[in-house]
Write a protein that holds these residues in place. Structure first.
Motif, short mmCIF file in Angstrom:
data_model
loop_
_atom_site.label_atom_id
_atom_site.label_comp_id
_atom_site.label_asym_id
_atom_site.label_seq_id
_atom_site.Cartn_x
_atom_site.Cartn_y
_atom_site.Cartn_z
N ILE A 98 38.29 43.75 42.18
CA ILE A 98 39.06 44.88 42.70
C ILE A 98 38.14 46.03 43.08
CG2 ILE A 98 40.77 46.65 42.07
CD1 ILE A 98 41.97 44.40 40.21
N GLU A 99 37.16 46.31 42.25
CA GLU A 99 36.20 47.38 42.54
C GLU A 99 35.44 47.07 43.83
OE1 GLU A 99 34.76 51.03 42.04
OE2 GLU A 99 36.17 50.09 40.64
N HIS A 100 35.09 45.80 44.03
CA HIS A 100 34.37 45.40 45.26
C HIS A 100 35.28 45.52 46.47
CE1 HIS A 100 33.00 42.47 48.31
NE2 HIS A 100 31.80 42.90 47.96
N GLU A 101 36.54 45.05 46.35
CA GLU A 101 37.45 45.02 47.50
C GLU A 101 37.88 46.42 47.93
OE1 GLU A 101 38.83 41.61 48.98
OE2 GLU A 101 36.73 41.87 48.39
N TYR A 102 37.95 47.34 46.96
CA TYR A 102 38.46 48.68 47.27
C TYR A 102 37.41 49.76 47.05
CZ TYR A 102 43.03 46.65 47.87
OH TYR A 102 44.08 45.89 48.34
N ARG A 103 36.15 49.39 47.20
CA ARG A 103 35.08 50.39 47.08
C ARG A 103 35.18 51.37 48.25
NH1 ARG A 103 33.15 45.76 49.07
NH2 ARG A 103 31.74 45.77 50.87
N VAL A 104 34.87 52.60 48.01
CA VAL A 104 34.95 53.64 49.06
C VAL A 104 33.66 53.63 49.87
CG1 VAL A 104 35.19 56.08 49.51
CG2 VAL A 104 36.48 55.03 47.65
N PHE B 201 46.94 49.51 40.14
CA PHE B 201 47.99 48.53 40.39
C PHE B 201 47.47 47.11 40.28
CE2 PHE B 201 49.77 45.73 43.75
CZ PHE B 201 50.96 45.42 43.11
N PHE B 202 46.41 46.79 41.01
CA PHE B 202 45.92 45.41 40.97
C PHE B 202 45.29 45.08 39.62
CE2 PHE B 202 46.26 45.43 45.66
CZ PHE B 202 46.95 44.24 45.79
N GLY B 203 44.69 46.08 38.96
CA GLY B 203 44.19 45.84 37.61
C GLY B 203 45.30 45.43 36.67
N LEU B 204 46.43 46.13 36.76
CA LEU B 204 47.60 45.82 35.95
C LEU B 204 48.15 44.43 36.31
CD1 LEU B 204 50.47 48.31 35.23
CD2 LEU B 204 50.99 46.01 36.00
N PHE B 205 48.21 44.13 37.60
CA PHE B 205 48.73 42.85 38.09
C PHE B 205 47.98 41.68 37.46
CE2 PHE B 205 48.50 39.33 41.15
CZ PHE B 205 49.83 39.11 41.44
N PHE B 206 46.66 41.75 37.43
CA PHE B 206 45.87 40.66 36.88
C PHE B 206 45.81 40.70 35.36
CE2 PHE B 206 44.29 40.41 41.24
CZ PHE B 206 44.21 39.04 41.42
N VAL C 5 50.89 54.38 38.31
CA VAL C 5 50.46 53.69 39.52
C VAL C 5 50.98 54.37 40.78
CG1 VAL C 5 50.24 51.45 38.36
CG2 VAL C 5 52.37 52.01 39.56
N LEU C 6 52.08 55.13 40.66
CA LEU C 6 52.68 55.76 41.83
C LEU C 6 52.75 57.27 41.66
CD1 LEU C 6 55.72 53.39 42.51
CD2 LEU C 6 53.62 53.53 43.85
N LYS C 7 52.63 57.96 42.77
CA LYS C 7 52.95 59.38 42.82
C LYS C 7 54.31 59.50 43.49
CE LYS C 7 48.21 61.15 42.99
NZ LYS C 7 47.22 61.95 43.78
N ILE C 8 55.19 60.30 42.90
CA ILE C 8 56.54 60.44 43.43
C ILE C 8 56.86 61.92 43.65
CG2 ILE C 8 57.36 58.31 42.37
CD1 ILE C 8 58.66 59.95 40.18
N ASP D 19 48.02 54.27 43.42
CA ASP D 19 46.68 54.05 42.86
C ASP D 19 46.42 52.55 42.94
OD1 ASP D 19 44.46 53.55 41.20
OD2 ASP D 19 44.93 55.23 39.89
N VAL D 20 45.75 52.12 44.01
CA VAL D 20 45.61 50.70 44.32
C VAL D 20 44.85 49.96 43.23
CG1 VAL D 20 44.75 49.04 45.99
CG2 VAL D 20 45.71 51.20 46.79
#
Length: 325
Positions: free
Chosen positions: A319-325, A299-304, A253-256, A295-296
């Protein structure tokens, strides 16, 4: 399996972080919660820990009470986004878990010594307790596997233009932790937490899911959402601490990046985490990793999915709708 001690000042986003960690027993074994002054005072923080564990039916997890104020400073009050009690002033049946007799520092030092190189610390509040353990036992840092913390910022703070709350609240503690020689520190700061923004539609889905946890999250985030609107005119709220739980479940979920971080403890930049990326500042030796991207959708997919698996497909579509490009 990550064996984790959660150091927390609950705190609305702390509560969500604990819920998510508890929902993934295949990835995270919560050894204990230790409480610290931060989002609310130590008594509220400790009671809130009991309440959170009761709601997620994890009364088996022990709770240890930590320090009531920063190492070298009096508590610096700030306008709270968490309500008077830390959990959005929501009336719930308070948990009645028995507080452990050891202090947070006594427990951490003992547990680290008995489980050398095994335990991960997950601080999602000020670093007062962990710094206290470092000062108490010179071998403490060597006995810990790693720290994955929420705190700091590379580019922009929330208590000043440069300082994030957890480090600002007790900068001396943060400085001690980053200089203590822990095998690994991963700093999850505001640069990535600002991208973990729960939209009104996601919050409404939590209401409609209608479990004790989802409805509780919906309730406690009311004051959080109001705060973001009043300050920034943003609809929704940031899930800062939750990213640490998500990373411990799925590191993708994160890049470090490798970095050297030092903490300013004086002047107008007090509490600032100064981040030197070692690929640029080649004279600096890495003392931590700093998260720089999220990776938004993951992250939210995992959260739910972890907390409400029956609603996985509904959440994915939203999530796909809210964060569509």
């Amino acid at each position: 399996m990550e064996r984790v001690i959660i150091d927390t000042d609950p705190g609305i986003d702390d509560a969500m972080a604990i819920f998510l960690a508890a929902s993934a027993p295949d990835r995270i074994s919560i050894e204990a919660l230790i409480t610290v002054n931060g989002n609310t005072d130590i008594d509220n923080a400790t009671q809130n820990a009991f309440t959170i564990l009761t709601i997620c039916e994890r009364e088996d997890i022990p709770v240890y009470k930590g320090r009531s104020k920063p190492l070298k400073r009096e508590v610096r009050m700030c306008e709270s986004s968490h309500g008077d009690d830390g959990l959005g002033n929501v009336k719930v049946n308070k948990g009645k878990i028995v507080l452990q007799k050891e202090t947070a520092e006594e427990y951490m030092v003992r547990a680290a010594r008995e489980n050398k190189g095994i335990l991960t610390l997950m601080p999602i509040g000020p670093l007062t307790n962990i710094a206290g353990a470092v000062l108490r036992d010179e071998n403490f840092a060597k006995n810990i596997k790693r720290i994955v913390l929420m705190g700091g910022a590379e580019h922009c703070g929330n208590m000043s233009p440069t300082a994030e709350f957890n480090f600002w609240h007790d900068p001396e503690a943060a400085k001690i932790v980053f200089e203590a020689g822990f095998e690994e520190i991963i700093m999850v700061g505001l640069d990535v937490t600002r991208k973990a923004f729960m939209t009104p539609a996601m919050r409404e889905l939590l209401y409609q899911i209608n479990t004790p946890i989802s409805r509780f999250i919906h309730q406690i985030t009311r004051i959080y959402v109001d705060s973001y609107w009043n300050k920034l005119k943003n609809l929704g709220c940031e899930l800062c601490d939750v990213l640490v739980s998500a990373f411990l479940i799925d590191e993708s979920v994160l890049k470090i990046k490798e970095a050297f971080v030092e903490i300013e403890t004086d002047g107008i930049c007090c509490g600032t985490s100064v981040v030197y990326s070692v690929d640029i500042w080649t004279g600096k030796k890495k003392n931590c990793y700093v998260a720089y991207d999220l990776d938004v959708k993951t992250f939210f997919g995992l959260f739910f999915e972890k907390q409400f698996p029956a609603f996985k497909e509904t959440a994915e579509a939203l999530i796909e709708h809210e964060y569509r490009v």
